[in-house]
Design an enzyme around this catalytic site. Structure first.
Site, mmCIF file in Angstrom:
data_model
loop_
_atom_site.group_PDB
_atom_site.id
_atom_site.type_symbol
_atom_site.label_atom_id
_atom_site.label_comp_id
_atom_site.label_asym_id
_atom_site.label_seq_id
_atom_site.Cartn_x
_atom_site.Cartn_y
_atom_site.Cartn_z
ATOM 1 C CB SER A 120 -0.920 0.009 1.226
ATOM 2 O OG SER A 120 -0.165 -0.124 2.410
ATOM 3 C CG HIS A 141 -3.318 -0.874 -2.322
ATOM 4 N ND1 HIS A 141 -3.680 0.409 -1.986
ATOM 5 C CD2 HIS A 141 -3.393 -1.608 -1.169
ATOM 6 C CE1 HIS A 141 -3.958 0.457 -0.696
ATOM 7 N NE2 HIS A 141 -3.795 -0.748 -0.182
ATOM 8 C CD GLU A 153 -4.476 3.027 -4.637
ATOM 9 O OE1 GLU A 153 -4.430 4.249 -4.803
ATOM 10 O OE2 GLU A 153 -3.903 2.456 -3.681
ATOM 11 C CG ASN A 192 -3.080 3.843 1.935
ATOM 12 O OD1 ASN A 192 -4.141 3.921 2.532
ATOM 13 N ND2 ASN A 192 -2.473 2.692 1.724
#
Length: 290
Positions: A120, A141, A153, A192
Protein backbone atom coordinates in the site's frame (compact mmCIF):
# COMPACT_ATOMS: atom_id res chain seq x y z
CA UNK A 1 -5.29 -14.67 -22.21
CA UNK A 2 -5.78 -14.19 -18.50
CA UNK A 3 -3.65 -16.28 -16.18
CA UNK A 4 -5.28 -19.38 -14.66
CA UNK A 5 -2.57 -20.66 -12.30
CA UNK A 6 -2.34 -18.18 -9.43
CA UNK A 7 0.04 -18.08 -6.50
CA UNK A 8 -0.66 -16.07 -3.37
CA UNK A 9 2.18 -15.49 -0.92
CA UNK A 10 0.80 -14.93 2.57
CA UNK A 11 -2.40 -16.27 4.08
CA UNK A 12 -3.32 -13.46 6.41
CA UNK A 13 -6.35 -11.24 6.02
CA UNK A 14 -5.39 -9.83 2.62
CA UNK A 15 -3.81 -12.97 1.16
CA UNK A 16 -6.76 -15.13 2.21
CA UNK A 17 -9.20 -12.65 0.72
CA UNK A 18 -7.36 -12.56 -2.61
CA UNK A 19 -7.05 -16.35 -2.70
CA UNK A 20 -10.76 -16.81 -1.94
CA UNK A 21 -11.79 -14.40 -4.69
CA UNK A 22 -9.53 -16.15 -7.20
CA UNK A 23 -11.01 -19.52 -6.22
CA UNK A 24 -14.54 -18.18 -6.49
CA UNK A 25 -13.66 -17.00 -10.00
CA UNK A 26 -12.66 -20.54 -11.00
CA UNK A 27 -8.86 -20.20 -10.88
CA UNK A 28 -6.24 -22.72 -9.75
CA UNK A 29 -4.76 -21.25 -6.56
CA UNK A 30 -1.77 -22.13 -4.41
CA UNK A 31 -1.21 -20.27 -1.16
CA UNK A 32 2.27 -20.08 0.33
CA UNK A 33 2.67 -19.68 4.09
CA UNK A 34 5.86 -19.30 6.07
CA UNK A 35 5.58 -22.93 7.20
CA UNK A 36 3.13 -25.76 7.87
CA UNK A 37 1.32 -24.00 10.71
CA UNK A 38 0.99 -20.80 8.70
CA UNK A 39 -0.36 -22.76 5.72
CA UNK A 40 -2.94 -24.46 7.96
CA UNK A 41 -4.12 -21.10 9.28
CA UNK A 42 -4.35 -19.79 5.73
CA UNK A 43 -6.45 -22.77 4.73
CA UNK A 44 -8.87 -22.08 7.57
CA UNK A 45 -9.22 -18.42 6.59
CA UNK A 46 -9.72 -19.11 2.88
CA UNK A 47 -12.26 -21.88 3.40
CA UNK A 48 -14.05 -19.71 5.93
CA UNK A 49 -14.39 -16.96 3.32
CA UNK A 50 -15.71 -19.47 0.79
CA UNK A 51 -18.24 -20.65 3.37
CA UNK A 52 -19.32 -17.06 3.88
CA UNK A 53 -19.69 -16.52 0.13
CA UNK A 54 -21.75 -19.72 -0.05
CA UNK A 55 -24.01 -18.58 2.78
CA UNK A 56 -24.62 -15.29 0.97
CA UNK A 57 -25.45 -17.04 -2.30
CA UNK A 58 -22.37 -15.80 -4.12
CA UNK A 59 -21.30 -19.37 -4.84
CA UNK A 60 -23.46 -22.51 -5.09
CA UNK A 61 -22.91 -25.95 -3.53
CA UNK A 62 -21.00 -27.34 -6.52
CA UNK A 63 -18.93 -24.19 -6.86
CA UNK A 64 -18.00 -24.26 -3.18
CA UNK A 65 -16.83 -27.87 -3.39
CA UNK A 66 -14.97 -27.27 -6.64
CA UNK A 67 -13.23 -24.19 -5.21
CA UNK A 68 -11.86 -26.20 -2.30
CA UNK A 69 -10.53 -28.84 -4.72
CA UNK A 70 -8.63 -26.15 -6.63
CA UNK A 71 -6.96 -24.76 -3.50
CA UNK A 72 -3.51 -25.95 -2.39
CA UNK A 73 -1.77 -24.70 0.76
CA UNK A 74 1.85 -25.23 1.73
CA UNK A 75 5.12 -23.74 2.87
CA UNK A 76 7.46 -24.72 0.01
CA UNK A 77 8.24 -21.89 -2.46
CA UNK A 78 9.21 -24.46 -5.10
CA UNK A 79 5.49 -25.24 -5.46
CA UNK A 80 5.21 -21.90 -7.26
CA UNK A 81 7.40 -23.02 -10.16
CA UNK A 82 4.44 -23.40 -12.54
CA UNK A 83 2.52 -20.27 -11.51
CA UNK A 84 1.54 -17.79 -14.22
CA UNK A 85 0.62 -14.96 -11.84
CA UNK A 86 1.86 -14.50 -8.27
CA UNK A 87 0.44 -12.00 -5.80
CA UNK A 88 2.54 -11.13 -2.76
CA UNK A 89 0.50 -10.32 0.36
CA UNK A 90 2.98 -10.40 3.25
CA UNK A 91 3.26 -7.71 5.96
CA UNK A 92 4.32 -4.20 4.94
CA UNK A 93 8.03 -4.62 5.68
CA UNK A 94 10.35 -3.40 2.96
CA UNK A 95 13.25 -5.80 3.45
CA UNK A 96 10.91 -8.79 3.70
CA UNK A 97 9.25 -7.89 0.43
CA UNK A 98 12.56 -7.25 -1.34
CA UNK A 99 13.86 -10.68 -0.30
CA UNK A 100 10.62 -12.29 -1.38
CA UNK A 101 10.69 -10.79 -4.88
CA UNK A 102 14.28 -11.94 -5.33
CA UNK A 103 13.17 -15.45 -4.32
CA UNK A 104 10.08 -15.46 -6.55
CA UNK A 105 12.12 -14.44 -9.58
CA UNK A 106 14.24 -17.57 -9.11
CA UNK A 107 11.36 -19.88 -8.18
CA UNK A 108 8.73 -19.06 -10.80
CA UNK A 109 9.95 -20.76 -13.96
CA UNK A 110 7.61 -19.11 -16.49
CA UNK A 111 9.59 -16.20 -17.91
CA UNK A 112 6.30 -14.50 -18.79
CA UNK A 113 4.81 -14.83 -15.30
CA UNK A 114 3.66 -11.68 -13.55
CA UNK A 115 4.84 -10.83 -10.03
CA UNK A 116 2.43 -8.49 -8.23
CA UNK A 117 2.56 -6.84 -4.83
CA UNK A 118 -0.33 -5.76 -2.62
CA UNK A 119 1.88 -3.12 -0.99
CA UNK A 120 0.00 0.00 0.00
CA UNK A 121 3.00 2.32 0.16
CA UNK A 122 6.30 0.72 -0.91
CA UNK A 123 8.10 1.34 -4.21
CA UNK A 124 7.18 -0.98 -7.07
CA UNK A 125 10.41 0.09 -8.75
CA UNK A 126 12.42 -1.22 -5.81
CA UNK A 127 10.55 -4.52 -5.83
CA UNK A 128 11.14 -4.86 -9.56
CA UNK A 129 14.85 -4.18 -9.11
CA UNK A 130 15.05 -6.83 -6.40
CA UNK A 131 13.46 -9.38 -8.73
CA UNK A 132 15.85 -8.75 -11.61
CA UNK A 133 12.84 -8.81 -13.96
CA UNK A 134 11.28 -5.36 -13.42
CA UNK A 135 9.16 -5.51 -16.54
CA UNK A 136 7.10 -8.32 -14.98
CA UNK A 137 6.48 -6.57 -11.65
CA UNK A 138 3.38 -4.49 -10.88
CA UNK A 139 1.50 -3.23 -7.85
CA UNK A 140 -2.06 -4.43 -7.18
CA UNK A 141 -3.28 -2.74 -4.03
CA UNK A 142 -6.42 -4.57 -2.91
CA UNK A 143 -8.56 -3.21 -0.09
CA UNK A 144 -9.85 -4.93 3.03
CA UNK A 145 -12.13 -6.86 3.10
CA UNK A 146 -11.17 -8.09 -0.36
CA UNK A 147 -14.42 -10.01 -1.09
CA UNK A 148 -16.56 -6.90 -0.65
CA UNK A 149 -14.33 -3.94 -1.53
CA UNK A 150 -14.67 -3.23 -5.27
CA UNK A 151 -11.46 -1.26 -5.84
CA UNK A 152 -7.90 -2.24 -6.74
CA UNK A 153 -5.14 0.31 -7.34
CA UNK A 154 -2.88 -0.66 -10.25
CA UNK A 155 0.64 0.75 -9.96
CA UNK A 156 3.22 0.55 -12.72
CA UNK A 157 6.88 1.28 -12.23
CA UNK A 158 8.72 3.04 -15.08
CA UNK A 159 9.85 -0.44 -16.19
CA UNK A 160 6.57 -2.37 -16.01
CA UNK A 161 5.73 -3.48 -19.53
CA UNK A 162 2.44 -2.77 -21.27
CA UNK A 163 1.88 -6.51 -21.53
CA UNK A 164 2.23 -6.95 -17.76
CA UNK A 165 -0.16 -4.09 -17.07
CA UNK A 166 -2.73 -5.34 -19.57
CA UNK A 167 -2.69 -8.88 -18.19
CA UNK A 168 -2.89 -7.65 -14.61
CA UNK A 169 -5.84 -5.40 -15.37
CA UNK A 170 -7.56 -8.21 -17.29
CA UNK A 171 -7.31 -10.47 -14.24
CA UNK A 172 -8.52 -7.82 -11.81
CA UNK A 173 -11.42 -6.52 -13.89
CA UNK A 174 -12.40 -9.31 -16.26
CA UNK A 175 -11.93 -12.28 -13.91
CA UNK A 176 -12.28 -10.91 -10.38
CA UNK A 177 -14.83 -8.26 -11.30
CA UNK A 178 -13.09 -5.38 -9.53
CA UNK A 179 -12.78 -1.76 -10.60
CA UNK A 180 -9.39 -0.10 -10.89
CA UNK A 181 -7.66 3.22 -10.54
CA UNK A 182 -4.22 3.65 -12.05
CA UNK A 183 -1.61 5.29 -9.87
CA UNK A 184 1.97 6.47 -10.21
CA UNK A 185 4.70 4.70 -8.28
CA UNK A 186 4.81 7.18 -5.40
CA UNK A 187 4.41 6.66 -1.68
CA UNK A 188 0.78 5.98 -0.80
CA UNK A 189 -0.30 5.91 -4.44
CA UNK A 190 -3.78 7.54 -4.64
CA UNK A 191 -5.92 6.27 -1.79
CA UNK A 192 -3.43 6.18 1.08
CA UNK A 193 -1.87 9.47 0.02
CA UNK A 194 -5.25 10.99 0.86
CA UNK A 195 -6.32 8.64 3.65
CA UNK A 196 -3.28 8.42 5.94
CA UNK A 197 -2.94 12.16 6.73
CA UNK A 198 -6.69 12.26 7.44
CA UNK A 199 -6.52 9.29 9.83
CA UNK A 200 -3.44 10.62 11.63
CA UNK A 201 -5.16 14.01 12.04
CA UNK A 202 -8.16 12.27 13.63
CA UNK A 203 -5.90 10.43 16.10
CA UNK A 204 -4.14 13.69 17.03
CA UNK A 205 -7.50 15.39 17.57
CA UNK A 206 -8.62 12.63 19.92
CA UNK A 207 -5.20 12.56 21.62
CA UNK A 208 -5.38 16.29 22.35
CA UNK A 209 -8.84 16.00 23.92
CA UNK A 210 -10.64 18.18 21.39
CA UNK A 211 -13.48 15.66 21.09
CA UNK A 212 -14.43 12.12 22.00
CA UNK A 213 -13.88 9.25 19.58
CA UNK A 214 -17.65 9.01 19.12
CA UNK A 215 -18.01 12.71 18.30
CA UNK A 216 -15.07 12.70 15.89
CA UNK A 217 -16.60 9.82 13.97
CA UNK A 218 -20.11 11.30 14.18
CA UNK A 219 -18.82 14.59 12.84
CA UNK A 220 -17.47 12.95 9.69
CA UNK A 221 -20.43 10.62 9.11
CA UNK A 222 -23.22 13.11 9.74
CA UNK A 223 -21.36 16.27 8.80
CA UNK A 224 -19.48 15.07 5.71
CA UNK A 225 -21.51 12.08 4.58
CA UNK A 226 -18.71 9.55 5.09
CA UNK A 227 -19.96 5.97 5.54
CA UNK A 228 -17.85 5.64 8.70
CA UNK A 229 -15.69 7.92 10.78
CA UNK A 230 -11.88 7.95 10.72
CA UNK A 231 -11.38 6.19 14.05
CA UNK A 232 -13.83 3.47 13.03
CA UNK A 233 -11.85 3.09 9.80
CA UNK A 234 -8.67 2.65 11.84
CA UNK A 235 -10.38 -0.02 13.93
CA UNK A 236 -11.67 -1.80 10.84
CA UNK A 237 -8.34 -1.94 9.01
CA UNK A 238 -6.24 -2.49 12.14
CA UNK A 239 -4.25 0.07 14.09
CA UNK A 240 -1.04 -1.88 13.56
CA UNK A 241 -1.60 -2.07 9.80
CA UNK A 242 -2.27 1.65 9.45
CA UNK A 243 0.72 2.55 11.64
CA UNK A 244 3.02 0.45 9.43
CA UNK A 245 1.71 2.15 6.29
CA UNK A 246 2.06 5.60 7.87
CA UNK A 247 5.66 4.93 8.89
CA UNK A 248 6.52 3.67 5.42
CA UNK A 249 5.02 6.80 3.90
CA UNK A 250 6.83 9.08 6.36
CA UNK A 251 10.12 7.37 5.51
CA UNK A 252 9.38 7.73 1.81
CA UNK A 253 8.25 11.35 1.84
CA UNK A 254 9.50 12.99 5.03
CA UNK A 255 6.03 14.51 5.36
CA UNK A 256 5.20 15.07 9.07
CA UNK A 257 1.48 14.55 8.33
CA UNK A 258 2.31 10.83 8.07
CA UNK A 259 3.98 10.66 11.49
CA UNK A 260 2.40 8.17 13.88
CA UNK A 261 1.01 9.91 17.01
CA UNK A 262 2.23 8.53 20.38
CA UNK A 263 -1.33 7.52 21.30
CA UNK A 264 -1.53 5.17 18.33
CA UNK A 265 1.71 3.46 19.33
CA UNK A 266 0.47 3.13 22.91
CA UNK A 267 -2.79 1.47 21.86
CA UNK A 268 -0.85 -0.96 19.68
CA UNK A 269 1.49 -1.81 22.57
CA UNK A 270 -1.57 -2.51 24.72
CA UNK A 271 -2.91 -4.92 22.10
CA UNK A 272 -5.82 -2.65 21.18
CA UNK A 273 -5.64 -3.19 17.44
CA UNK A 274 -9.29 -2.60 16.54
CA UNK A 275 -12.04 -5.00 15.57
CA UNK A 276 -9.74 -8.00 15.34
CA UNK A 277 -8.88 -7.76 19.04
CA UNK A 278 -12.25 -6.48 20.23
CA UNK A 279 -11.03 -3.02 21.14
CA UNK A 280 -9.30 -0.10 19.47
CA UNK A 281 -10.69 3.42 19.62
CA UNK A 282 -14.07 1.75 20.14
CA UNK A 283 -15.17 -1.51 21.80
CA UNK A 284 -16.49 -4.49 19.84
CA UNK A 285 -18.04 -7.77 20.81
CA UNK A 286 -15.48 -10.52 20.32
CA UNK A 287 -16.70 -13.46 18.24
CA UNK A 288 -17.50 -16.45 20.39
CA UNK A 289 -15.26 -19.52 20.08
CA UNK A 290 -16.83 -22.36 18.09
Amino acid sequence: MSARRIGVVGGGTMGAGIAAECLRAGLDVRVLGSGAASADRARGRVLGLLDRAHAKGRIDDAGRADAERRAVFGGDPDAFADREFVVEAVPEERETKLRLFALLAKTVEDSAAILASTTSSLSITDLGDASGRPGDVIGLHFFNPVPTMPLVEVIRSPYTTDRTAERAEALVTGVLGKQIVRAEDRSGFVVNALLIPYLMAAVRMYESGVATAEDIDRGMTLGCGHPMGPLTVLDLIGLDVIAAVARSMENGTGDPRHAVPPLLDRLIEEGRLGRKTGRGFHRYDRPRAA
